[in-house]
Design a protein around this motif. Structure first.
Motif, PDB file in Angstrom:
ATOM      1  N   GLU A  70     -39.366  -0.505  39.710  1.00 11.76           N
ATOM      2  CA  GLU A  70     -40.625  -0.962  39.119  1.00 11.76           C
ATOM      3  C   GLU A  70     -40.971  -0.004  37.980  1.00 11.76           C
ATOM      4  N   VAL A  71     -40.938  -0.506  36.757  1.00  8.17           N
ATOM      5  CA  VAL A  71     -41.016   0.370  35.590  1.00  8.17           C
ATOM      6  C   VAL A  71     -42.412   0.469  34.990  1.00  8.17           C
ATOM      7  N   GLY A  72     -43.363  -0.309  35.485  1.00  3.08           N
ATOM      8  CA  GLY A  72     -44.697  -0.132  34.928  1.00  3.08           C
ATOM      9  C   GLY A  72     -45.637  -1.279  35.209  1.00  3.08           C
ATOM     10  N   PHE A  81     -46.173  -0.584  28.521  1.00  2.00           N
ATOM     11  CA  PHE A  81     -45.692  -1.714  27.719  1.00  2.00           C
ATOM     12  C   PHE A  81     -44.615  -1.234  26.745  1.00  2.00           C
ATOM     13  N   ASP A  82     -44.908  -0.154  26.031  1.00  2.00           N
ATOM     14  CA  ASP A  82     -43.957   0.362  25.035  1.00  2.00           C
ATOM     15  C   ASP A  82     -42.671   0.851  25.697  1.00  2.00           C
ATOM     16  N   PHE A  83     -42.797   1.451  26.871  1.00  2.00           N
ATOM     17  CA  PHE A  83     -41.609   1.940  27.568  1.00  2.00           C
ATOM     18  C   PHE A  83     -40.717   0.778  27.983  1.00  2.00           C
ATOM     19  N   ILE A  84     -41.307  -0.281  28.497  1.00  2.00           N
ATOM     20  CA  ILE A  84     -40.520  -1.449  28.900  1.00  2.00           C
ATOM     21  C   ILE A  84     -39.829  -2.074  27.702  1.00  2.00           C
ATOM     22  N   ARG A  86     -38.867  -0.524  25.049  1.00  2.00           N
ATOM     23  CA  ARG A  86     -37.764   0.348  24.656  1.00  2.00           C
ATOM     24  C   ARG A  86     -36.557   0.143  25.568  1.00  2.00           C
ATOM     25  N   LEU A  87     -36.800   0.030  26.869  1.00  2.00           N
ATOM     26  CA  LEU A  87     -35.699  -0.197  27.803  1.00  2.00           C
ATOM     27  C   LEU A  87     -34.921  -1.459  27.442  1.00  2.00           C
ATOM     28  N   ILE A  88     -35.659  -2.511  27.082  1.00  2.00           N
ATOM     29  CA  ILE A  88     -35.018  -3.796  26.784  1.00  2.00           C
ATOM     30  C   ILE A  88     -34.370  -3.780  25.406  1.00  2.00           C
ATOM     31  N   GLU A  89     -35.107  -3.370  24.400  1.00  2.00           N
ATOM     32  CA  GLU A  89     -34.620  -3.427  23.017  1.00  2.00           C
ATOM     33  C   GLU A  89     -33.471  -2.462  22.765  1.00  2.00           C
ATOM     34  N   GLU A  90     -33.465  -1.348  23.455  1.00  2.00           N
ATOM     35  CA  GLU A  90     -32.393  -0.373  23.274  1.00  2.00           C
ATOM     36  C   GLU A  90     -31.306  -0.509  24.346  1.00  2.00           C
ATOM     37  N   ASP A  91     -31.380  -1.573  25.112  1.00  2.00           N
ATOM     38  CA  ASP A  91     -30.358  -1.908  26.120  1.00  2.00           C
ATOM     39  C   ASP A  91     -30.098  -0.730  27.059  1.00  2.00           C
ATOM     40  N   ARG A  92     -31.175  -0.173  27.607  1.00  2.00           N
ATOM     41  CA  ARG A  92     -31.082   0.994  28.479  1.00  2.00           C
ATOM     42  C   ARG A  92     -31.006   0.622  29.957  1.00  2.00           C
ATOM     43  N   VAL A  93     -31.050  -0.670  30.262  1.00  2.00           N
ATOM     44  CA  VAL A  93     -31.025  -1.105  31.663  1.00  2.00           C
ATOM     45  C   VAL A  93     -29.612  -1.559  32.015  1.00  2.00           C
ATOM     46  N   PRO A  94     -28.938  -0.889  32.935  1.00  2.00           N
ATOM     47  CA  PRO A  94     -27.581  -1.321  33.316  1.00  2.00           C
ATOM     48  C   PRO A  94     -27.582  -2.768  33.812  1.00  2.00           C
ATOM     49  N   SER A  95     -26.449  -3.419  33.667  1.00  2.00           N
ATOM     50  CA  SER A  95     -26.365  -4.845  33.990  1.00  2.00           C
ATOM     51  C   SER A  95     -26.595  -5.136  35.469  1.00  2.00           C
ATOM     52  N   ASP A  96     -26.369  -4.140  36.335  1.00  2.00           N
ATOM     53  CA  ASP A  96     -26.555  -4.369  37.772  1.00  2.00           C
ATOM     54  C   ASP A  96     -27.919  -3.889  38.278  1.00  2.00           C
ATOM     55  N   ARG A 106     -54.390 -12.438  37.287  1.00  2.00           N
ATOM     56  CA  ARG A 106     -55.357 -12.804  36.238  1.00  2.00           C
ATOM     57  C   ARG A 106     -54.554 -13.306  35.045  1.00  2.00           C
ATOM     58  N   GLU A 107     -54.992 -14.405  34.455  1.00  2.00           N
ATOM     59  CA  GLU A 107     -54.174 -15.113  33.465  1.00  2.00           C
ATOM     60  C   GLU A 107     -53.773 -14.249  32.286  1.00  2.00           C
ATOM     61  N   HIS A 108     -54.735 -13.572  31.639  1.00  2.00           N
ATOM     62  CA  HIS A 108     -54.382 -12.818  30.427  1.00  2.00           C
ATOM     63  C   HIS A 108     -53.462 -11.635  30.755  1.00  2.00           C
ATOM     64  N   LEU A 109     -53.591 -11.087  31.956  1.00  5.37           N
ATOM     65  CA  LEU A 109     -52.710  -9.983  32.349  1.00  5.37           C
ATOM     66  C   LEU A 109     -51.291 -10.488  32.627  1.00  5.37           C
ATOM     67  N   ILE A 110     -51.196 -11.661  33.222  1.00  3.76           N
ATOM     68  CA  ILE A 110     -49.880 -12.251  33.483  1.00  3.76           C
ATOM     69  C   ILE A 110     -49.161 -12.560  32.172  1.00  3.76           C
ATOM     70  N   ARG A 111     -49.887 -13.115  31.209  1.00  3.77           N
ATOM     71  CA  ARG A 111     -49.247 -13.450  29.914  1.00  3.77           C
ATOM     72  C   ARG A 111     -48.784 -12.181  29.198  1.00  3.77           C
ATOM     73  N   ARG A 112     -49.584 -11.141  29.243  1.00  3.08           N
ATOM     74  CA  ARG A 112     -49.196  -9.877  28.625  1.00  3.08           C
ATOM     75  C   ARG A 112     -47.964  -9.283  29.326  1.00  3.08           C
ATOM     76  N   THR A 113     -47.897  -9.476  30.616  1.00  8.25           N
ATOM     77  CA  THR A 113     -46.764  -8.969  31.391  1.00  8.25           C
ATOM     78  C   THR A 113     -45.465  -9.647  30.956  1.00  8.25           C
ATOM     79  N   PHE A 114     -45.492 -10.963  30.824  1.00  2.00           N
ATOM     80  CA  PHE A 114     -44.289 -11.675  30.385  1.00  2.00           C
ATOM     81  C   PHE A 114     -43.916 -11.282  28.957  1.00  2.00           C
ATOM     82  N   GLU A 115     -44.916 -11.010  28.147  1.00  2.00           N
ATOM     83  CA  GLU A 115     -44.648 -10.580  26.770  1.00  2.00           C
ATOM     84  C   GLU A 115     -43.846  -9.285  26.760  1.00  2.00           C
ATOM     85  N   SER A 116     -44.164  -8.381  27.671  1.00  2.00           N
ATOM     86  CA  SER A 116     -43.455  -7.096  27.716  1.00  2.00           C
ATOM     87  C   SER A 116     -41.993  -7.271  28.107  1.00  2.00           C
ATOM     88  N   LEU A 117     -41.674  -8.375  28.799  1.00  2.00           N
ATOM     89  CA  LEU A 117     -40.328  -8.573  29.347  1.00  2.00           C
ATOM     90  C   LEU A 117     -39.444  -9.468  28.481  1.00  2.00           C
TER      91      LEU A 117
END
Length: 560
Positions: A70-72, A81-84, A86-96, A106-117
């Motif tokens: 759980e990263v944040g 948000f910025d850390f997540i 970076r993990l995705i854009e810089e491909d820092r998460v191993p494939s497994d 809460r709706e606006h928090l859920i939408r922001r969460t998906f945006e980070s991913l």
């Protein structure tokens, strides 16, 4: 404190699971481990992690072997948000490895969460809402139907938004927050309502997480709750049943172990138990408990000190010295009887690869990258076993048993006087001062001897210093030591008798030295040891005689 606490505090009622099965279960395989160090642990820090510390913690968790992290809480923290991103854009998460994020229902928090991913290969979206009566009635002023409707609505929102982002393999997780304080029937109702929305399958399950948000009860009651839920929720074959124990009563480890026995598939926790209040369940402790029972936890703590250093750096919090398995003092014995038992058991075991059966040590420190150097430490409570063990392991000095007793008394006097612990180096310095550098009044200078083949005697000529003046002694005997003692007895004016003799090599090859231990009786004094160390075994023996003589004379002067 109240004289009658029952007027203020309620006893937690038992579940009444009369046919419980968990108490006869055995943990034979590890759970799915989910680290929440970067979210739940991070939010409990005095100084939350910056990007550098987050990355260092994430990399450490990967190295240990976590597959779900759980990263944040990206909707609540820009740093998360910025850390997540970076993990995705810089491909820092191993494939497994699957990253997990938390969001409130809460709706606006859920939408922001998906945006980070956006762009993640695989992600767990963890949504929660409070379900306990105190939260429903006091905090949110909502009835049961309203709480269920809220959970259903936001579960549907997760499903709908995820459908618009098919490039990511989505996993949904739901937590009835404060499950530990929620009526079981209502917890089942809301969980079933959520899984009915998500329609998980055995091939694509969802995660239902049961948090002991506050640890209210004894761990056996929590186990009953988990087993009841495990047996009664719908679509169980399509649910990964997870638990998230806290440690408010100090029994989080037991609660987690019992929960696994009761049917939990997955554990959420932190390294060394960091978290709100008294902390989340300690995954290191849990994992190594399994390891000592012959079950590999699937996590690698082969260098436990490195893990501890990383966590202390990232959390800016120390790991207590008595923390199980990793604390500075957990592989340490100060008690003399404990030290003696460990020393004897280690000597008997050697390096044999056999079942670990060691007094006072539930795990082999070497399996965690620790060494036996720290197993035995010496203070005023210590005995001969600890003292002799450290001398042998650190310096190769193998004291005869009676000398162990004699020297431990010397060390005890030092520790009693100082009130402090002695390191191996400190003990060796006391050993040197007691036996090796005792050159007053007698000090060795040199010797040579001739063997008479006819009489089978040795004629020894030796030079010693007596109070700084060099003198020559001559003596005869059946060997160099006997000849030296004879000459020395004549010079001193009292008989000197060798009672016992021990010697061994220090080191190997051309640089090896001899260590000699000679038990003497000087006049009518009781036996006393002398020690000599020298590349030449005869020289070491003569030095040992003088060491014992000097000690005897010092004792005589002190008694006068």
């Amino acid at each position: 404190m109240l004289e009658h606490p029952e007027t203020k505090y309620r006893r937690f009622e038992p579940v009444g699971l009369s046919d419980r099965r968990w108490c006869d279960s055995v943990i034979s395989a590890p759970p799915i481990w989910a680290s929440v160090d970067l979210r739940d642990g991070n939010q409990a820090l005095i100084e939350p992690m910056d990007m550098e510390r987050k990355q260092r913690m994430f990399d450490a968790l990967i190295a240990i072997g976590f597959k779900e992290i759980e990263v944040g809480f990206p909707s609540a923290s820009q740093t998360d948000f910025d850390f997540i991103r970076r993990l995705i854009e810089e491909d820092r998460v191993p494939s497994d490895v699957t990253i997990q994020v938390l969001t409130q229902a809460r709706e606006h928090l859920i939408r922001r969460t998906f945006e980070s991913l956006k762009g993640a290969r695989r992600a767990i979206v963890h949504v929660y809402n409070a379900t306990a009566p105190i939260m429903r009635k006091v905090v949110f002023n909502m009835g049961e139907d309203e709480v269920v409707a809220l959970a259903e609505h936001h579960a549907q929102m997760l499903r709908d938004i995820a459908a618009t982002m098919p490039e990511t393999d989505w996993v949904f997780q739901y937590s009835p927050e404060m499950y530990s304080g929620t009526e079981l029937e209502f917890a089942r109702r809301i969980v079933d309502a959520v899984t009915a929305v998500w329609e998980p399958t055995p091939d694509k399950p969802c995660i239902i997480n049961l948090p002991a948000t506050v640890e209210h009860s004894t761990p056996n009651i929590f186990a009953d709750m988990v087993e009841w839920t495990h047996r009664h929720i719908a679509r169980r074959d399509s649910v990964v049943l997870s638990v998230h124990p806290h440690n408010d009563r100090g029994t989080g480890i037991a609660a987690a172990e019992f929960a696994m026995m009761a049917g939990a598939d997955r554990i959420e926790g932190c390294l060394f138990g960091n978290g709100e209040r008294t902390g989340n369940v300690d995954i290191v402790n849990l994992a190594l408990n399994m390891y000592t029972q012959g079950v590999h936890p699937g996590l690698d703590f082969s260098d436990i000190d490195k893990v501890r250093a990383t966590v202390e750096h990232c959390n800016q919090l120390p790991v207590p010295p008595r923390h199980p398995y990793v604390g500075e003092l957990v592989f340490t014995s100060f008690s003399g009887s404990h030290q003696d038992a460990i020393k004897k058991a280690l000597s008997a075991r050697g390096d044999k690869d056999e079942v670990w059966d060691m007094p006072y040590l539930p795990i082999d420190p070497r399996d965690l990258g620790r060494s036996y150097e720290a197993v035995i430490r010496v203070n005023s409570q210590s005995g001969k076993g600890g003292v002799s063990y450290l001398l042998e392991t650190e310096y190769g000095i193998r004291l005869p048993r009676r000398l162990q007793i004699e020297f431990s008394g010397v060390v005890k006097q030092v520790t009693d006087d100082s009130g402090k612990e002695l390191t191996a180096k400190d003990i060796y310095q006391v050993f040197e001062q007691t036996f090796i550098t005792t050159d007053r009044p007698y000090a060795y200078v040199g010797h040579h001897f001739v063997e008479d083949s006819r009489s089978e005697e040795v004629h020894l000529t030796s030079e010693i210093r007596i109070d700084g003046e060099t003198v020559t002694l001559e003596g005869r005997g059946n060997g160099p030591i006997d000849a030296f003692v004879a000459a020395l007895s004549q010079r001193v004016g009292v008989p000197i008798t060798v009672m016992d003799y021990h010697e061994h090599a220090l080191g190997e090859g051309a640089k090896a030295r001899a260590a000699t231990y000679i038990d003497l009786r000087v006049g009518d004094q009781g036996p006393i040891f002398g020690v000599g160390i020298d590349p030449n075994i005869v020289t070491a023996s003569l030095k040992a005689v003088l060491s014992g003589l000097n000690r005897a004379m010092a004792q005589q002067a002190k008694a006068a």
